[in-house]
Design an enzyme around this catalytic site. Structure first.
Site: not given
Ligand code: ADP
Length: 403
Positions: A13, A20, A94, A183, A214-215, A244, A285-287, A333, A336, A387
């Site tokens: 990818n 990746k 990909r 996706h 992220n997306g 975005r 970053d959602f965390r 991310g 899940e 994926e």
């Molecule tokens: P991509 O493949 O689009 O780059 P991912 O599917 O890996 O992205 O998702 C990344 C997102 O998931 C980030 O915003 C990250 O903060 C969020 N994320 C990962 N782990 C957690 C968690 N434990 N709690 C909340 N958000 C999380």
């Protein structure tokens, strides 16, 4: 020595500055190794490789994707796996945009490369990077067939009404303007896993899949067939994402140009890289956002609320489009891992048969799981996407298909 790699597929990818990779067996799902090269062509590039339980990270100059793949191959050799002689079944790439041409996994030859390159005008940020990865892999592993798996392919069959933008037909057709959706590999894979989880035939399940990474994108799938999806001609439309904007009034673009005097490339950067959650609160970053919301941070709160509002709007629209919904599934991310997003996205919908069980939702796990009560009308699920596995399976199928 080629330890455990015979018959495996190398999945690549390639992004503009990252690569990746994962080497895995499509049939057994066994992962031999995976890794990521970052900041390719920039200062401070590095590559991280995981194999046999070891995680190794080296800071090394990686001027281009060719160098990154070469360095990855060195890691494999160090672990006793010479990729050139390991008997790999395929390299699966990909590729983000398949345009109007590609809607199934495709064996790559010079003609296919020419066509992917021609389609690059539809995905200038993505397809050129994918092509660089393809060229590098073909040079370094000339004996292994390369297969392109397109992110748009699954949505090729969208109904005309969902795929068509209400603009002048002549202009749309001349410039290949339609909803392609992205996706697709994830939406297809997850929707199949949902049917397996529910132990029902895929063609009987009506479902909404929410891929929140992220997306981010949502899809409505009826009996295994895509009915609608939130990303459009490009991956910019739809849900609020990390950086975005998702949906905005197209008039804003005109205003930014005419009144704010931004050039088209500046608007592109603004909407793709400086908007979404990052534009709203400085974080993508959602965390971090979840922590800030818990600490009472006002701009993180607003970002979170806008994110949830948009998500609920799509869920509502897709429920009406589908008429009957059997499952709503969260993946990627955020989907899940962020229990609060799942709870808030579906809060107060008991009248529609949608209930999120707080205890089930709080449990963490790596496997597909139900977070609604067993007797709820609509199953709410968390299903990890994969994926790489989907690309490996599709690539293996292409090279074994009789030609
Ligand atoms: P991509 O493949 O689009 O780059 P991912 O599917 O890996 O992205 O998702 C990344 C997102 O998931 C980030 O915003 C990250 O903060 C969020 N994320 C990962 N782990 C957690 C968690 N434990 N709690 C909340 N958000 C999380």
């Amino acid at each position: 020595m080629s330890a455990g790699a015979e018959g495996a597929v190398l999945v690549l990818n390639a992004g503009s500055s990252s690569l990746k990779y994962q080497l895995l067996h499509p049939d057994t799902q066994q992962v031999v190794a995976d890794g990521i090269a970052e900041r390719i062509g920039d200062h401070g590039s590095s590559i991280t490789h995981e194999q046999d339980g070891d995680v190794e990270k080296v800071s090394v100059e990686l001027p281009d994707h060719h160098a990154a793949i070469e360095r990855a191959m060195q890691f494999f050799t160090d672990h006793g796996t010479d990729l050139r002689s390991a008997g790999l079944r395929a390299v699966g790439h990909r590729v983000v945009h398949g345009g109007r041409t590609f809607f199934r996994p495709t064996l790559i030859d010079d003609e296919v490369i020419g066509e992917i390159s021609r389609i690059s005008s539809l995905a200038p940020l993505h397809n050129p990077a994918n092509l660089i990865g393809i060229t590098a892999a073909r040079t370094l592993l000339p004996e292994v067939p390369s297969v392109a798996v397109f992110d748009t392919a699954f949505f090729h069959g969208l109904p005309d009404a969902a795929a068509t933008y209400a603009i002048d037909r002549g202009v749309a057709s001349m410039h290949a303007i339609r909803r392609y959706g992205f996706h697709g590999t994830s939406h297809e894979y997850v929707s199949e896993q949902v049917a397996l989880f529910l132990d029902r035939p895929l063609d009987e399940v009506n479902q909404i899949v929410l891929h929140l990474g992220n997306g981010a994108s949502a899809s409505a799938i009826a009996g295994g067939r895509p009915m609608d999806t939130s990303m459009g001609m490009t991956p910019l439309e739809g849900l609020v994402m990390g950086t975005r904007s998702g949906d905005i009034d197209p008039g804003i673009v005109l205003h930014l140009h005419r009144v704010a005097k931004l050039e088209v490339d500046q608007i592109d950067t603004l909407l793709n890289k400086q908007s979404g959650l990052k534009g709203l609160c400085g974080e993508n970053d959602f965390r971090t956002i979840t922590e800030k919301v818990a600490d009472g941070d006002q701009s993180a709160r607003r970002a979170y609320d806008v994110y949830i509002h948009r998500l609920r709007r799509y869920i509502g629209a897709y429920m009406i489009e589908l008429g009957r919904v059997d499952a709503i599934t969260f993946t990627a991310g955020v989907g899940e891992n962020a229990a609060s997003v799942r709870a808030d996205a579906l809060a107060g919908l008991e009248n529609y048969g949608i209930v999120v069980d707080a205890e089930r939702n709080a449990l963490r796990g790596k496997d597909a799981r139900r977070i609604s009560p067993d007797d709820a009308d609509i199953a709410v699920l968390v299903v990890p996407t994969n994926e790489e596995l989907a690309i490996a399976r599709q690539s293996a199928e292409v090279v074994t298909r009789p030609r």
